[in-house]
Design a protein around this motif. Sequence first.
Motif, PDB file in Angstrom:
ATOM      1  N   TYR A  73      -6.348   2.945   3.713  1.00  0.00           N
ATOM      2  CA  TYR A  73      -5.904   3.343   5.042  1.00  0.00           C
ATOM      3  C   TYR A  73      -7.032   3.697   6.005  1.00  0.00           C
ATOM      4  O   TYR A  73      -6.878   3.586   7.195  1.00  0.00           O
ATOM      5  CB  TYR A  73      -4.953   4.546   4.940  1.00  0.00           C
ATOM      6  CG  TYR A  73      -3.586   4.162   4.447  1.00  0.00           C
ATOM      7  CD1 TYR A  73      -2.568   3.870   5.344  1.00  0.00           C
ATOM      8  CD2 TYR A  73      -3.316   4.074   3.096  1.00  0.00           C
ATOM      9  CE1 TYR A  73      -1.316   3.507   4.902  1.00  0.00           C
ATOM     10  CE2 TYR A  73      -2.060   3.706   2.633  1.00  0.00           C
ATOM     11  CZ  TYR A  73      -1.070   3.425   3.553  1.00  0.00           C
ATOM     12  OH  TYR A  73       0.165   3.059   3.123  1.00  0.00           O
ATOM     13  N   VAL A  99      -5.922   5.862  -1.209  1.00  0.00           N
ATOM     14  CA  VAL A  99      -5.472   6.086   0.168  1.00  0.00           C
ATOM     15  C   VAL A  99      -6.641   5.909   1.123  1.00  0.00           C
ATOM     16  O   VAL A  99      -6.532   5.251   2.160  1.00  0.00           O
ATOM     17  CB  VAL A  99      -4.876   7.502   0.309  1.00  0.00           C
ATOM     18  CG1 VAL A  99      -4.510   7.771   1.757  1.00  0.00           C
ATOM     19  CG2 VAL A  99      -3.654   7.651  -0.565  1.00  0.00           C
ATOM     20  N   GLU A 100      -7.758   6.486   0.748  1.00  0.00           N
ATOM     21  CA  GLU A 100      -8.926   6.409   1.631  1.00  0.00           C
ATOM     22  C   GLU A 100      -9.357   4.962   1.847  1.00  0.00           C
ATOM     23  O   GLU A 100      -9.570   4.526   2.975  1.00  0.00           O
ATOM     24  CB  GLU A 100     -10.075   7.217   1.018  1.00  0.00           C
ATOM     25  CG  GLU A 100     -11.223   7.379   1.973  1.00  0.00           C
ATOM     26  CD  GLU A 100     -12.526   7.624   1.260  1.00  0.00           C
ATOM     27  OE1 GLU A 100     -12.511   7.844   0.036  1.00  0.00           O
ATOM     28  OE2 GLU A 100     -13.555   7.595   1.936  1.00  0.00           O
ATOM     29  N   VAL A 130       1.137   4.373  -2.685  1.00  0.00           N
ATOM     30  CA  VAL A 130       0.973   5.779  -2.312  1.00  0.00           C
ATOM     31  C   VAL A 130       2.168   6.599  -2.818  1.00  0.00           C
ATOM     32  O   VAL A 130       1.997   7.682  -3.400  1.00  0.00           O
ATOM     33  CB  VAL A 130       0.835   5.927  -0.786  1.00  0.00           C
ATOM     34  CG1 VAL A 130       0.873   7.393  -0.387  1.00  0.00           C
ATOM     35  CG2 VAL A 130      -0.453   5.301  -0.320  1.00  0.00           C
ATOM     36  N   SER A 174       0.828  -1.203   0.000  1.00  0.00           N
ATOM     37  CA  SER A 174       0.000   0.000   0.000  1.00  0.00           C
ATOM     38  C   SER A 174       0.863   1.254   0.000  1.00  0.00           C
ATOM     39  O   SER A 174       0.605   2.206  -0.742  1.00  0.00           O
ATOM     40  CB  SER A 174      -0.908   0.024   1.225  1.00  0.00           C
ATOM     41  OG  SER A 174      -1.623  -1.166   1.307  1.00  0.00           O
ATOM     42  N   TRP A 211      -6.071   9.718  -4.019  1.00  0.00           N
ATOM     43  CA  TRP A 211      -6.685   9.792  -2.689  1.00  0.00           C
ATOM     44  C   TRP A 211      -7.716   8.704  -2.479  1.00  0.00           C
ATOM     45  O   TRP A 211      -7.862   8.166  -1.391  1.00  0.00           O
ATOM     46  CB  TRP A 211      -7.300  11.172  -2.471  1.00  0.00           C
ATOM     47  CG  TRP A 211      -7.998  11.210  -1.153  1.00  0.00           C
ATOM     48  CD1 TRP A 211      -9.316  11.307  -0.912  1.00  0.00           C
ATOM     49  CD2 TRP A 211      -7.369  11.095   0.133  1.00  0.00           C
ATOM     50  NE1 TRP A 211      -9.571  11.253   0.429  1.00  0.00           N
ATOM     51  CE2 TRP A 211      -8.390  11.128   1.089  1.00  0.00           C
ATOM     52  CE3 TRP A 211      -6.049  10.966   0.544  1.00  0.00           C
ATOM     53  CZ2 TRP A 211      -8.131  11.034   2.443  1.00  0.00           C
ATOM     54  CZ3 TRP A 211      -5.793  10.872   1.902  1.00  0.00           C
ATOM     55  CH2 TRP A 211      -6.824  10.914   2.832  1.00  0.00           C
TER      56      TRP A 211
END
Lengths: 514, 560
Positions: free
Chosen positions: A459, A455-456, A403, A399, A452
């Motif tokens: 994470y 990421v959202e 990113v 992950s 994003w």
Amino acid sequence: MRSWRRSNLPFSKPPITRCNILISQNYPILHVVVPLIAAPLMVLLRHGGFAWLLAAVASWSSLAVSAALLAEVAGGGVISYAIGSWAPPWGIEYRIDSVNAFLLVLVSLIASVVVIYCRESVEAEVAPEQHYLFYTMYVLCLAGLLGIAATGDGFNLFVFLEISSLSSYVLIALGRDRRALVASYQYLIMGTIGATFIVIGVGLLFLMTGTLNLADMAARLREVTDTRPILAALAFLTVGISLKLALFPLHLWLPNAYAYAPSAVTAFLAATATKVSLYVLLRFYYSVFGESAVFIAHPTSDILLVLSLAAMFIASTVAIFQDNIKRLFAYSSVAQIGYITLGVSFDSLTGLTAAIVHLFNHALTKGAIFLLLGGIALRLGAVRFQDIGGIARVMPLTSFGIVLAGLSLIGVPGTVGFVSKWYLVLAAIESGAWWLALLIVLSSLLAVIYVWRFVEAAYFQVPSASVSRLREAPLSMLVPAWLMVAACLYFGLDASLTLSGASQAAAELLPGSR
Amino acid sequence: MASLLAHPGLILIAGAFLLVWLRGGARSAVALAAPMAAVVLAWNVPEGVAVQAHFLDFELALFATDKLSRLFAIIFALMAFGGALFALNQKSPLELPAALLYAGAAIGVAFAGDLVTVFVFWELMAIGSALVVWSAGRTAYAASLRYMMIHLLGGVLLMAGIAGHVAEFGSIAFERMTLDSPSHWLILAGFLINAGAPPLSAWLPDAYPEASWSGTVFLSAFTTKTAVYVLLRGFPGTELLVYVGLFMIFYGIVYALLENDMRRILAYSIVNQVGFMVTGVGIGTEMALNGAAAHAFTHIIYKALLLMSAGSVLLMTGRRKCTDLGGLFQSMPLTAACGIIGALSISSFPLTSGFVSKSMISQAAVDLNLFYVWIALAAASAGVFLHAGIKFPWFVFFQKDSGLRPPEPPLNMRVAMIFFSVLCIGLGVAPGALYELLPYAVDYVPYTGAHVVAQLQLLLFSGLAFFVMLDYLRRTLTITLDVDWLYRRLGPAVCGVAARALARMFAALASAAPARIMDIVSALRRHHGPEGVLARTWPTGSMALWVMVLLLVYLLLYYL
């Protein structure tokens, strides 16, 4: 071709012509021949493990040869190699200069990294009895891409284009998802149309100049510029190549092909195939037709500019709404190709440098992302947003790598993406287009949104039961992927190597502004 | 490169990454030691360029110091220390590291000798601050996204401007700029977005109150004051900034007076106070620039103090609206006292820090005979007293008795508040130490009889006005509309309307057009779902059609 012309001038360095039996002097063809020979061997032996080993050896030796070639032409020299000792323009000539040597290294480098990754990824995603077939097609595709880059002959270029395309259709069709077949079929149709257009273009050029050698063609074209067949050839070649490089709106084959192909194939093709097509475009525009014929006499710049902007904004917007992450980044590829062609459309030294350096940088970035996504696909079996919630807790390295590479897509300082974007903006400002500089940087906000979204999901969501059972991707997949991520960061901080390569290549293509 | 280790900002950033891995006592120790080290380093840093690096074609001055950058670095580091002390018992594991990253990046901007370094730390600051907002949890999520987008937009403008500046002047040195080229306008726009200037001021009161009780304390200090710093360095004496600053001053006052949420009041008051500084930068004399720098210094301390007392109230009661609070002085006397000291400072009460800094800006306006600017500043001073000086402490700590009897906050929070209260009073009583740090020599004496009396009168009468008009000011449960409504509500609404209009248009076309077009349109509509027309998989035939279209276009254009 300019370098060809230069070699006829009394005081300049003549190209080194080679037809010797020493191995080192056969380098200009060796990197194509090795994978080309490896392919039938694999079919004969029909053994997956052996085929992998052979593919790895072939890729690595191609890389070694390409690196040696790059070192040799780094000073601005040109290597001309006559196949079978038939002197050009009658025989087929291989010409290595700083433009394609840069590309040869890129392609073989990506192939060498991906091939390590293939071992485990292919094991999981391709049926065992097809493994040897997979690696056969892999090395064929590699041979085709390297051949396109190395050859100095118009028809030979088409042949290698077909080799690489046909093998990539097969590679895509090997994907686990049944939609891979349809995607591959569509790519086949579109790719064939593109190849046909290219061969029509080359044919028209042959008709008017009587030669297939690109350098020779360039010299003879000056007598017949602006005749109808030449213009038609330019149009056919432009559209044909645009199709292969997935320039908006001819990108339609790309998202599905990337989304449903096996992970390793997606990474390999995303990092190399479109980039090689871009090289072909540059070669024809600058080395064959010449800058004045393409950019000054005709509104090529404007068309390219509009299409590039459309790609940057529309494809990025579409990417935002994707559910399948591979498809999301495929659309992002279309947008990033828009940045590259935007650089070309400026028709300036800075613009070309930006285009070439982004070609390299985007190959690293997207290669890294697709390799890492392959890790998720291996463990989870799917890469849709609704499935990967909270995956960062169980696959932290994967992950975080995505990113970091995503930051490079956005163009955050310290990553390669920033270097590309910086030069693109400089090129836009140099050409006096302030609004364009603003659009370039604004479009990166779209990249922020789609990165994003990952990421959202990764994470900030609570992992589901199926996600929390997962383990981190195997080392043999993580190491190649992280090599690419590290390269994204390294060349973002110290861009001297990539930039000097790119600016030299740009100067080679644009002799006037050296 | 060795002196890079002595870069206070990088010390904080390194501390931030260390904090992620630490728990318990070690975590607290690092969280306090890193800012402490940064304070000491910033205090002792020699002037001049200490670290250079090569990037692309440029020589970066990563660590360049003069009096101005030192002043800001000291206060940023001090703020990081006070904030960390206050936030030690914050449960969120992310917030403290993010805050130190944020503070470190702000110090990085203060020590940046070139525009590229400014940009890098600028973006890092945006990331750090957005992380601080996020760490408050799900409620802050949407606000943090809006916050991030606005700041990335600012970063984007800044980057375009810097690239243009480089293309035009061939230098990346961060020096004074004039508004004579588009690149400088872009750079100014990028700076002003972070300052909370119109028309995008709304990001600040939108996002800051959504952070946690300790997060807002950090947020109040760095982003806007870094913007003031870069304006001081890049655009001193730009007349436009006077008007921008005045607008911000009154914008802040009006919205703060209307607001009910105690931390939103203080957030609007940040815009208001930064307005004073921006005005000072715009006036541009040595006195005004000194004043702006000094005001940034003192404002960081007293605004942090105010937000600490508001944060303590929020932590102990869980309530944030003035209408839900009141009478807290009975059980939280220390918090109330510290809040009042902060409130007196922000109102420039004599013997507090605000008095010695804000008056320099007014004095600069007087020196230049800028009568209307001076009048506006004087009126605004009264307004500040109204909204922050009286309104905040009155509604939170006194007013009616809400019946709440929360205890005082934990020890570390009390110590942090006392520390900053002492600083507020200390700077007010002995301003010499602060004046020593200012970029230009100071020959200004704040405590003259006339000045003290005039200020006291001003405060007295506006205090009187507050209690006379108390009925009008009593807060109701209302929400105040601001510019952010445009992109939070209007934008999506307009998009929705446009989408429906488009759909109707397609429908109208479909009914009117001949059969062939109807087929195409209905095909479009059929796929107009979430996948969107450009996203769906196209039939091979229409892909080929596009190829033909493009070929024709090229042929046509080449033949013409």
